[in-house]
Design an enzyme around this catalytic site. Structure first.
Site, mmCIF file in Angstrom:
data_model
loop_
_atom_site.group_PDB
_atom_site.id
_atom_site.type_symbol
_atom_site.label_atom_id
_atom_site.label_comp_id
_atom_site.label_asym_id
_atom_site.label_seq_id
_atom_site.Cartn_x
_atom_site.Cartn_y
_atom_site.Cartn_z
ATOM 1 N N ASP A 110 6.380 -2.852 -15.404
ATOM 2 C CA ASP A 110 5.988 -1.542 -15.930
ATOM 3 C C ASP A 110 5.427 -1.652 -17.346
ATOM 4 O O ASP A 110 5.847 -0.904 -18.252
ATOM 5 C CB ASP A 110 7.198 -0.575 -15.920
ATOM 6 C CG ASP A 110 7.904 -0.520 -14.578
ATOM 7 O OD1 ASP A 110 7.234 -0.749 -13.560
ATOM 8 O OD2 ASP A 110 9.125 -0.258 -14.545
ATOM 9 N N GLU A 168 3.047 7.571 -8.974
ATOM 10 C CA GLU A 168 3.970 7.389 -10.108
ATOM 11 C C GLU A 168 3.240 6.692 -11.246
ATOM 12 O O GLU A 168 2.038 6.419 -11.155
ATOM 13 C CB GLU A 168 5.186 6.565 -9.668
ATOM 14 C CG GLU A 168 4.814 5.198 -9.104
ATOM 15 C CD GLU A 168 5.981 4.445 -8.494
ATOM 16 O OE1 GLU A 168 7.043 5.039 -8.289
ATOM 17 O OE2 GLU A 168 5.812 3.249 -8.209
HETATM 18 C C1 6LW Z 1 9.250 2.531 -12.038
HETATM 19 C C2 6LW Z 1 8.135 2.852 -11.124
HETATM 20 C C3 6LW Z 1 7.948 1.544 -10.542
HETATM 21 O O1 6LW Z 1 9.875 3.645 -12.570
HETATM 22 O O2 6LW Z 1 9.166 0.954 -10.403
HETATM 23 O O3 6LW Z 1 6.423 -0.047 -9.986
HETATM 24 C C4 6LW Z 1 10.099 1.740 -11.097
HETATM 25 N N1 6LW Z 1 6.792 1.066 -10.365
HETATM 26 O O4 6LW Z 1 6.995 3.310 -11.722
HETATM 27 C C5 6LW Z 1 11.107 0.888 -11.786
HETATM 28 O O5 6LW Z 1 10.482 -0.138 -12.516
#
Ligand code: 6LW
Length: 483
Positions: A12, A169
């Protein structure tokens, strides 16, 4: 290869530039201190300059915080002469919170909670009118006062990503030229992961998706780097554009096991018709990495992390000069309260060694995924033993008599040739080196059981030292790439 540019569990990534300097942060989950902070002048070579969350009051981690919970998905920005960091604490009702600093190496402020902002993966962006927009996974947006945590009005739904793709996300919002760009990850953080983007006339949209989405994904390819996604963009002082993102390096046969967690990669970005086009992963020869810590400094260097907390009462370099002393609290590596100090495993093949004095207790050298997945070599009570814990099963794999200060070592060897489709990704061997120079390999274990595909969750391997009973001292710790 210089990619990953930050190897080991560094997912991230979020990056910003101030003048000639780039700063980057990553998620840290249940580990203390939290949110590693890196500096670079070229986006390829990164040095960890600190951790943002160094005081227990900033992290809200307790013995009840499950592994892979804790602190998620930071965004780092520089605005109005200050660094702004926003994270989600997924445990203990923490929610989204902002920290500020004038020096990214720290100290960082106490948290400014945003109680009205739901969702994970918060982003911060400012418009020309001085409004601050906080955008979260989903994808929804709040107008906030980042100095108080206050929100204004109702959250607004901006975009749900590509129809049919799950988990929109990791939003980041940017003003680039005449457009506002909303970049997200979608498809889930496993093999389907990818990055998509949309643009619009204002930070509130309306947003039109890029016709070439996903602009980055290795799904359904033979690329050695998989799960690419959760990205951030940055522009260099020369006007060039770059993307940092997470990816994994699976090894072995099918389904492919990745053992280091999600790592930070870099790729160049060009612009065609006002849309970003992601180039090939940057690669260049890299020197072999090695790191030796004599524990001569009174403070531990920022690469050292511990599950949930680390207090001087249990972990100190002050009891015995030049040694790291651990006083046991939990009993084994199965215990969430175990006193463990480790560094991320950053290379597919590596060796770690330590000199332990277990005269007043027992402890050792462990490869940790979480409480339920770890291998270790432990010394104490005139014996040295290798212990394996995988899910509900715990076993002593090997034991032999050994007394006095000893060198314990673990060697991780990437499997370069596959025996068959079921071959594991690597072998983890444990040895003891006695004062007379005798080296004995006690066990060689299949590394697949310490992988995300087996353990689950969001983290990767951490290699370090721990105390099981009483007090144990460590004179030095040595980590070398290769085996
Ligand atoms: C994070 C989400 C993700 O909040 O994994 O790959 C989660 N993306 O965006 C935890 O790292």
């Amino acid at each position: 290869m210089t990619n990953p540019v930050i190897p080991g569990m560094h997912p991230d990534p979020s990056v910003c530039r101030v003048g000639e300097d780039y700063y980057l942060v990553c998620s840290s989950f249940e580990y203390f201190p939290g949110i590693p902070v890196f500096h670079s002048r070229d986006l390829v070579n990164w040095t960890q300059i600190g951790n943002a969350l160094t005081r227990p009051s900033q992290l809200l981690l307790t013995a009840e915080t499950p592994s892979s919970a804790g602190i998620y998905a930071p965004t780092l920005r520089h605005h109005d002469g200050r660094f702004w960091l926003i994270v989600t604490s997924v445990s203990h009702g923490g929610g989204n919170m902002i920290f500020t600093a004038t020096d990214p190496a720290g100290p960082w402020s106490d948290p400014i909670p945003l109680p009205a902002v739901g969702g994970i993966d918060p982003d911060l962006a400012w418009d020309d009118e001085g409004n601050c927009w906080c955008t979260v996974a989903g994808v929804s947006q709040y107008r906030v006062d980042p100095t108080s945590g206050e929100t204004f009005g109702e959250p607004r739904r901006l975009w749900s990503g590509t129809p049919g793709a799950k988990a929109p996300e990791a939003p980041h919002l940017y003003r680039i030229g005449d457009h506002w760009y909303l970049m997200i990850a979608e498809g889930g953080t496993e093999r389907g992961h990818g990055v998509s983007i949309a643009r619009g006339p204002s930070p509130q949209g309306p947003f039109e998706p890029c016709p070439a989405n996903p602009i980055l994904s290795h799904r359904s390819t033979d690329e050695p780097v998989q799960n690419t996604g959760h990205a951030d963009l940055v522009q260099g002082p020369d006007g060039s554009w770059w993307m940092v993102f997470l990816g994994v390096r699976p090894g072995g046969g099918t389904p492919g096991w990745h053992v280091l967690g999600r790592e930070t990669f870099l790729a160049p970005v060009s612009w065609v018709d006002g849309w970003p086009v992601v180039g090939d992963l940057v690669s260049a020869p890299a020197s072999e990495f090695s790191d030796h810590d004599d524990f001569e400094d009174s403070d531990l260097r920022p690469c050292w992390i511990s599950p949930r907390d680390r207090s001087e009462q249990h972990c100190t370099t002050k009891d015995r000069a030049g040694w790291l002393t651990l006083h046991a609290r939990g009993s084994t590596m199965d215990d969430p309260a175990v006193v463990f100090v480790g560094r991320r495993q950053q290379h597919l093949s590596c060796t770690a060694r330590t000199l332990i004095d277990p005269a007043a207790g027992s402890g050792g050298l462990a490869v940790r995924f979480d409480e339920e997945h770890h291998y270790e070599i432990e010394a104490g009570s005139g014996e040295v033993r290798v212990i394996a814990r995988v899910g509900p099963l715990r076993t002593i794999v090997a034991a032999r008599p050994a007394a006095g200060p000893l060198v314990l070592s673990v060697r991780v060897e990437e499997a370069r040739e596959l025996r068959d489709a079921r071959s594991g990704p690597d072998t983890i061997s444990f040895s003891v080196e006695e004062p007379d120079g005798t080296v004995t390999v006690l066990a060689a274990l299949d590394g697949r059981y310490l992988s995300t595909e087996v353990a689950g969750g969001f983290t990767g391997r951490v290699i370090g030292v721990y105390a099981a009973t009483g007090t144990v001292h460590f004179d030095w710790f040595d980590y070398q790439q290769g085996s």
